[in-house]
Design a protein around this motif. Structure first.
Motif, PDB file in Angstrom:
ATOM      1  N   CYS A 135      85.910  72.195  14.802  1.00  0.00           N
ATOM      2  CA  CYS A 135      85.182  72.509  13.568  1.00  0.00           C
ATOM      3  C   CYS A 135      85.219  71.292  12.657  1.00  0.00           C
ATOM      4  CB  CYS A 135      85.825  73.692  12.854  1.00  0.00           C
ATOM      5  SG  CYS A 135      84.991  74.109  11.311  1.00  0.00           S
ATOM      6  N   VAL A 136      84.159  71.116  11.891  1.00  0.00           N
ATOM      7  CA  VAL A 136      84.088  69.999  10.946  1.00  0.00           C
ATOM      8  C   VAL A 136      85.196  70.101   9.893  1.00  0.00           C
ATOM      9  CG1 VAL A 136      82.464  71.032   9.290  1.00  0.00           C
ATOM     10  CG2 VAL A 136      82.427  68.561   9.667  1.00  0.00           C
ATOM     11  N   GLU A 137      85.734  71.318   9.729  1.00  0.00           N
ATOM     12  CA  GLU A 137      86.802  71.536   8.741  1.00  0.00           C
ATOM     13  C   GLU A 137      88.183  71.117   9.253  1.00  0.00           C
ATOM     14  OE1 GLU A 137      84.726  75.512   6.762  1.00  0.00           O
ATOM     15  OE2 GLU A 137      86.168  75.709   8.368  1.00  0.00           O
ATOM     16  N   ALA A 138      88.229  70.373  10.342  1.00  0.00           N
ATOM     17  CA  ALA A 138      89.472  69.817  10.882  1.00  0.00           C
ATOM     18  C   ALA A 138      90.394  70.847  11.538  1.00  0.00           C
ATOM     19  CB  ALA A 138      90.238  68.991   9.837  1.00  0.00           C
ATOM     20  N   GLU A 245      58.279  67.589  17.950  1.00  0.00           N
ATOM     21  CA  GLU A 245      58.107  66.149  18.072  1.00  0.00           C
ATOM     22  C   GLU A 245      58.996  65.402  17.082  1.00  0.00           C
ATOM     23  OE1 GLU A 245      53.986  65.105  17.965  1.00  0.00           O
ATOM     24  OE2 GLU A 245      54.335  63.173  18.909  1.00  0.00           O
ATOM     25  N   GLU A 246      59.146  65.988  15.882  1.00  0.00           N
ATOM     26  CA  GLU A 246      59.924  65.330  14.830  1.00  0.00           C
ATOM     27  C   GLU A 246      61.341  65.905  14.801  1.00  0.00           C
ATOM     28  OE1 GLU A 246      58.538  62.958  12.738  1.00  0.00           O
ATOM     29  OE2 GLU A 246      56.693  63.112  13.930  1.00  0.00           O
ATOM     30  N   GLN A 247      62.262  65.098  14.300  1.00  0.00           N
ATOM     31  CA  GLN A 247      63.646  65.577  14.142  1.00  0.00           C
ATOM     32  C   GLN A 247      63.661  66.808  13.246  1.00  0.00           C
ATOM     33  OE1 GLN A 247      66.882  62.666  13.388  1.00  0.00           O
ATOM     34  NE2 GLN A 247      67.429  63.978  11.680  1.00  0.00           N
ATOM     35  N   PRO A 248      64.144  67.929  13.763  1.00  0.00           N
ATOM     36  CA  PRO A 248      64.080  69.145  12.962  1.00  0.00           C
ATOM     37  C   PRO A 248      65.117  69.153  11.835  1.00  0.00           C
ATOM     38  CG  PRO A 248      65.157  69.608  15.046  1.00  0.00           C
ATOM     39  CD  PRO A 248      64.726  68.175  15.103  1.00  0.00           C
ATOM     40  N   SER A 249      64.814  69.929  10.824  1.00  0.00           N
ATOM     41  CA  SER A 249      65.731  70.097   9.711  1.00  0.00           C
ATOM     42  C   SER A 249      66.902  70.966  10.175  1.00  0.00           C
ATOM     43  CB  SER A 249      64.958  70.775   8.582  1.00  0.00           C
ATOM     44  OG  SER A 249      65.817  71.076   7.532  1.00  0.00           O
ATOM     45  N   THR A 250      68.103  70.675   9.685  1.00  0.00           N
ATOM     46  CA  THR A 250      69.270  71.466  10.064  1.00  0.00           C
ATOM     47  C   THR A 250      69.974  71.960   8.795  1.00  0.00           C
ATOM     48  OG1 THR A 250      70.640  69.485  10.208  1.00  0.00           O
ATOM     49  CG2 THR A 250      69.590  70.211  12.234  1.00  0.00           C
ATOM     50  N   THR A 251      70.500  73.171   8.872  1.00  0.00           N
ATOM     51  CA  THR A 251      70.978  73.858   7.661  1.00  0.00           C
ATOM     52  C   THR A 251      72.008  73.066   6.854  1.00  0.00           C
ATOM     53  OG1 THR A 251      70.500  76.038   8.542  1.00  0.00           O
ATOM     54  CG2 THR A 251      72.186  75.931   6.829  1.00  0.00           C
ATOM     55  N   TRP A 252      73.093  72.644   7.486  1.00  0.00           N
ATOM     56  CA  TRP A 252      74.142  71.973   6.710  1.00  0.00           C
ATOM     57  C   TRP A 252      73.703  70.611   6.213  1.00  0.00           C
ATOM     58  CZ3 TRP A 252      77.738  74.028   4.007  1.00  0.00           C
ATOM     59  CH2 TRP A 252      78.180  75.303   4.369  1.00  0.00           C
ATOM     60  N   ASN A 253      72.789  69.990   6.953  1.00  0.00           N
ATOM     61  CA  ASN A 253      72.246  68.726   6.479  1.00  0.00           C
ATOM     62  C   ASN A 253      71.420  68.927   5.218  1.00  0.00           C
ATOM     63  OD1 ASN A 253      69.655  66.587   7.041  1.00  0.00           O
ATOM     64  ND2 ASN A 253      71.724  65.769   6.915  1.00  0.00           N
ATOM     65  N   GLN A 254      70.681  70.038   5.163  1.00  0.00           N
ATOM     66  CA  GLN A 254      69.921  70.347   3.935  1.00  0.00           C
ATOM     67  C   GLN A 254      70.873  70.620   2.779  1.00  0.00           C
ATOM     68  OE1 GLN A 254      67.423  73.842   4.430  1.00  0.00           O
ATOM     69  NE2 GLN A 254      66.845  73.174   6.477  1.00  0.00           N
ATOM     70  N   ALA A 256      74.113  69.713   2.259  1.00  0.00           N
ATOM     71  CA  ALA A 256      74.887  68.570   1.759  1.00  0.00           C
ATOM     72  C   ALA A 256      74.634  67.367   2.666  1.00  0.00           C
ATOM     73  CB  ALA A 256      76.373  68.913   1.728  1.00  0.00           C
ATOM     74  N   PRO A 257      73.494  66.684   2.440  1.00  0.00           N
ATOM     75  CA  PRO A 257      73.079  65.616   3.362  1.00  0.00           C
ATOM     76  C   PRO A 257      74.084  64.460   3.504  1.00  0.00           C
ATOM     77  CG  PRO A 257      71.598  65.784   1.449  1.00  0.00           C
ATOM     78  CD  PRO A 257      72.521  66.936   1.385  1.00  0.00           C
ATOM     79  N   HIS A 258      74.863  64.181   2.457  1.00  0.00           N
ATOM     80  CA  HIS A 258      75.810  63.074   2.578  1.00  0.00           C
ATOM     81  C   HIS A 258      77.081  63.500   3.318  1.00  0.00           C
ATOM     82  CE1 HIS A 258      76.844  65.326  -0.962  1.00  0.00           C
ATOM     83  NE2 HIS A 258      78.039  64.803  -0.953  1.00  0.00           N
ATOM     84  N   GLU A 259      77.242  64.793   3.561  1.00  0.00           N
ATOM     85  CA  GLU A 259      78.439  65.265   4.260  1.00  0.00           C
ATOM     86  C   GLU A 259      78.174  65.639   5.715  1.00  0.00           C
ATOM     87  OE1 GLU A 259      80.632  68.242   2.202  1.00  0.00           O
ATOM     88  OE2 GLU A 259      80.990  66.934   0.483  1.00  0.00           O
ATOM     89  N   TYR A 260      76.969  66.157   5.992  1.00  0.00           N
ATOM     90  CA  TYR A 260      76.679  66.646   7.332  1.00  0.00           C
ATOM     91  C   TYR A 260      75.383  66.025   7.840  1.00  0.00           C
ATOM     92  CZ  TYR A 260      79.926  70.021   5.392  1.00  0.00           C
ATOM     93  OH  TYR A 260      80.999  70.583   4.767  1.00  0.00           O
ATOM     94  N   GLY A 261      75.521  65.157   8.841  1.00  0.00           N
ATOM     95  CA  GLY A 261      74.344  64.497   9.387  1.00  0.00           C
ATOM     96  C   GLY A 261      73.691  65.333  10.469  1.00  0.00           C
ATOM     97  N   PHE A 262      72.543  64.826  10.942  1.00  0.00           N
ATOM     98  CA  PHE A 262      71.844  65.523  12.030  1.00  0.00           C
ATOM     99  C   PHE A 262      72.698  65.489  13.299  1.00  0.00           C
ATOM    100  CE2 PHE A 262      69.193  65.255  15.855  1.00  0.00           C
ATOM    101  CZ  PHE A 262      68.541  66.476  15.779  1.00  0.00           C
ATOM    102  N   TYR A 263      73.325  64.347  13.577  1.00  0.00           N
ATOM    103  CA  TYR A 263      74.066  64.223  14.835  1.00  0.00           C
ATOM    104  C   TYR A 263      75.377  64.983  14.803  1.00  0.00           C
ATOM    105  CZ  TYR A 263      70.526  61.056  16.405  1.00  0.00           C
ATOM    106  OH  TYR A 263      69.326  60.546  16.804  1.00  0.00           O
ATOM    107  N   SER A 264      76.186  64.738  13.744  1.00  0.00           N
ATOM    108  CA  SER A 264      77.474  65.433  13.607  1.00  0.00           C
ATOM    109  C   SER A 264      78.299  65.430  14.890  1.00  0.00           C
ATOM    110  CB  SER A 264      77.247  66.861  13.105  1.00  0.00           C
ATOM    111  OG  SER A 264      76.874  66.820  11.743  1.00  0.00           O
TER     112      SER A 264
END
Lengths: 322, 222
Positions: A135-138, A245-254, A256-264
């Motif tokens: 989990c991203v929460e360590a 075709e385009e990189q889809p939007s992802t919930t956590w990226n929306q 808090a974009p500086h905390e959760y990237g598309f790749y993660s």
């Protein structure tokens, strides 16, 4: 690395699912019948889940660590559709109805449409794989998943060359997920993978854990498992899969974009802005002192799956593309 | 029952009751360990840290609410518990940080490593920076909470120093707000309560000033 050795005291806990039992569904059923009671059944299997039929163990995907207990894996969940507390989903997810269930396949593919889940599952042989879940929460777990590779499903629907990404959507239904009336997150929960990530043999669609059908709180009836990425990428209770075709939007990226990237991707070298990611609390199922003072486990690059996936990101700055 | 006997009975009771949250946590750890309960669940490190942080903030709010409560209910005894509640807020804040460093950062295994990780945290992570500033600012308030210190500083200077508890409490709420990424309702509720309590204090002061002015001008015209 933390290797949990079972002690005699562990055996008396009825919530522990012994490895040999969950690895063999049939002997499990026989044992349960022989016990002529429910004492061997995991605590949360109270709604008599259907058997998953033949499940072969894919020993290629195993980890040296002892799996997390069934009870821990089913009472410590992040599934905000059922509350933001870790114990909330186990308490609230009973309102979800995993059958009948339909999944829409959309976008750039030769075959699209809305299908009954059982029709989608029919051609796939189920296998069991034991993966680490970070989990991203360590915190992390080790979970025996039952399912099949996402790649096998993708091939059936014949995506076209325009399909560069795969986007996933969770159910939106305020009757089955009453907390969706609150704007905790923008619903539906959405996730996505690059096509080569989606086609990687590790990427798994899961319909069960510990030889059982997925409990609701774990994302019934079908969820994604991407073991080299932080857990929130492994979207639960999927109702739509689109080839885009385009990189889809992802919930956590929306959110808090500086905390959760598309790749993660799990990466011990890239801190989360609010905590370090180089260590993790391994959730084994232990509670109290044992859990409190258990030494942390080192987080591995790509969660220990670098051999399988590192080549997907060659030449990419993983600090920038976090 | 006179005020003195009341205090003699209730102060120790309130003192012991305020240890309740800590006692409950200790009990929960014990019960989870020995009886196999799941009170703190399978990730007790996180739950204990959250619990202690919550209680630090709750005690701050109680501290701030006691004077308005005394004025609104005309039960002046409430104000006699402000120091104790304030010190409990400080106590829970220290416990919140101490368990973070000793358990979450594994200070019990290597204090020097945990120490350097914590310094890193303070520098790199803004919500921790804000939290630690709030805790540091609470130290002079805790030190000057004794009767002797009130005398030594003089009532007015002491009051001015202790007024800091309002900005500090808002820093604590901000620290809480900053660590959340979904469902901000709890820090918003705490923040609203603190702002309401502060507004009440200003309203009382404004009324008192008005009365004083009215009295002064009445005296002039007479």
């Amino acid at each position: 690395m933390l290797i949990k050795i079972a002690k005699p005291s562990d055996a008396r806990e009825s919530d522990v699912t012994p490895r040999e039992i969950f690895l063999n569904r049939r002997s499990f059923m026989a044992a349960a019948a022989a016990a002529s009671g429910t004492t061997l059944l995991p605590a949360f299997a109270n709604d008599a889940r259907a058997a998953l039929g033949d499940v072969t163990t894919n020993s290629k995907y195993a980890v040296p660590e002892m799996p997390t207990t069934f009870k821990a894996a089913t009472t410590h969940n992040n599934f905000y559709e059922f509350g933001t507390g870790k114990m909330d989903p186990a308490e609230n997810a009973h309102t979800l109805k995993p059958r009948p269930w339909s999944v829409e396949i959309a976008g750039h593919a030769a075959k699209t449409g809305t299908f009954d889940l059982d029709d989608i599952l029919k051609p796939h042989a189920l296998e069991e794989r034991i993966y680490r879940l970070r989990c991203v929460e360590a915190w992390s777990m080790v979970i025996p998943w039952v399912g099949f590779p996402l790649a096998d499903l993708i091939k059936r629907f014949e995506p076209t060359s325009k399909a560069k990404y795969v986007a996933f959507e969770t159910l939106v239904d305020t009757e089955q997920m009453p907390l969706q009336t609150r704007p905790t997150l923008p619903w539906p929960y959405v996730e996505g993978l690059r096509m080569d990530e989606a086609m990687n043999p590790l990427t798994f669609l899961s319909v069960g854990i510990y030889g059982e059908e997925l409990p609701n709180q774990n994302g019934a009836p079908i969820r994604l498992v991407v073991p080299w990425k932080y857990g929130f990428k492994s979207i639960k209770s999927i109702v739509k899969i689109s080839f885009v075709e385009e990189q889809p939007s992802t919930t956590w990226n929306q959110q808090a974009p500086h905390e959760y990237g598309f790749y993660s991707n799990v990466n011990p070298e890239v801190d989360h802005p609010r905590w370090g990611q180089d260590r993790e609390r391994r959730i084994t199922g232990e509670t109290g002192f044992k859990a409190l003072f258990a030494p942390k486990v080192e987080t591995l690059m790509f969660n220990g799956y670098a051999d399988e996936v590192a080549q997907l990101y060659q030449g990419m700055d993983l600090r920038k593309n976090f | 029952m006179n005020t003195k006997t009341q205090r003699r009975i209730f102060k120790p009771l309130v003192f012991v009751a305020s240890l309740g949250p800590l006692a409950w946590i200790v009990w929960a750890i014990y019960s989870d360990s020995v009886f196999g309960t799941h009170i703190l669940g399978v990730d007790p490190i996180m739950n204990i840290n959250r619990e202690l942080g919550d209680w630090a903030l709750i005690f701050i709010v109680i501290t701030l609410a006691l004077r308005p409560a005394a004025e609104l209910t005309k039960f002046r005894e409430f104000t006699a518990y402000r120091r104790m509640m304030g010190l409990y807020a400080f106590f829970y804040a220290v416990t919140h940080v101490a368990t973070y460093v000793m358990i979450d950062l594994e200070g019990i295994y290597s204090l020097s490593r945990a120490g350097s990780l914590f310094v890193d945290d303070i520098i790199k992570r803004k919500f921790i920076t804000v939290g630690i500033i709030a805790l540091i600012l609470l130290i002079p308030l805790a030190i000057t909470s004794t009767k002797g210190m009130v005398k030594r500083l003089g009532g007015r200077a002491w009051q001015r120093l202790h007024w800091l508890v309002y900005p500090i409490s808002l820093l604590v709420v901000f620290h809480f707000y900053m660590m959340i990424r979904a469902d901000f309702s709890r820090p918003i509720i705490y923040g609203a309560i603190i702002v309401a309590l502060l507004a009440y204090r200003y309203w009382v002061k404004w009324q008192r000033d008005n009365k004083r002015k009215a009295r002064a001008s009445a005296a002039k015209t007479a």
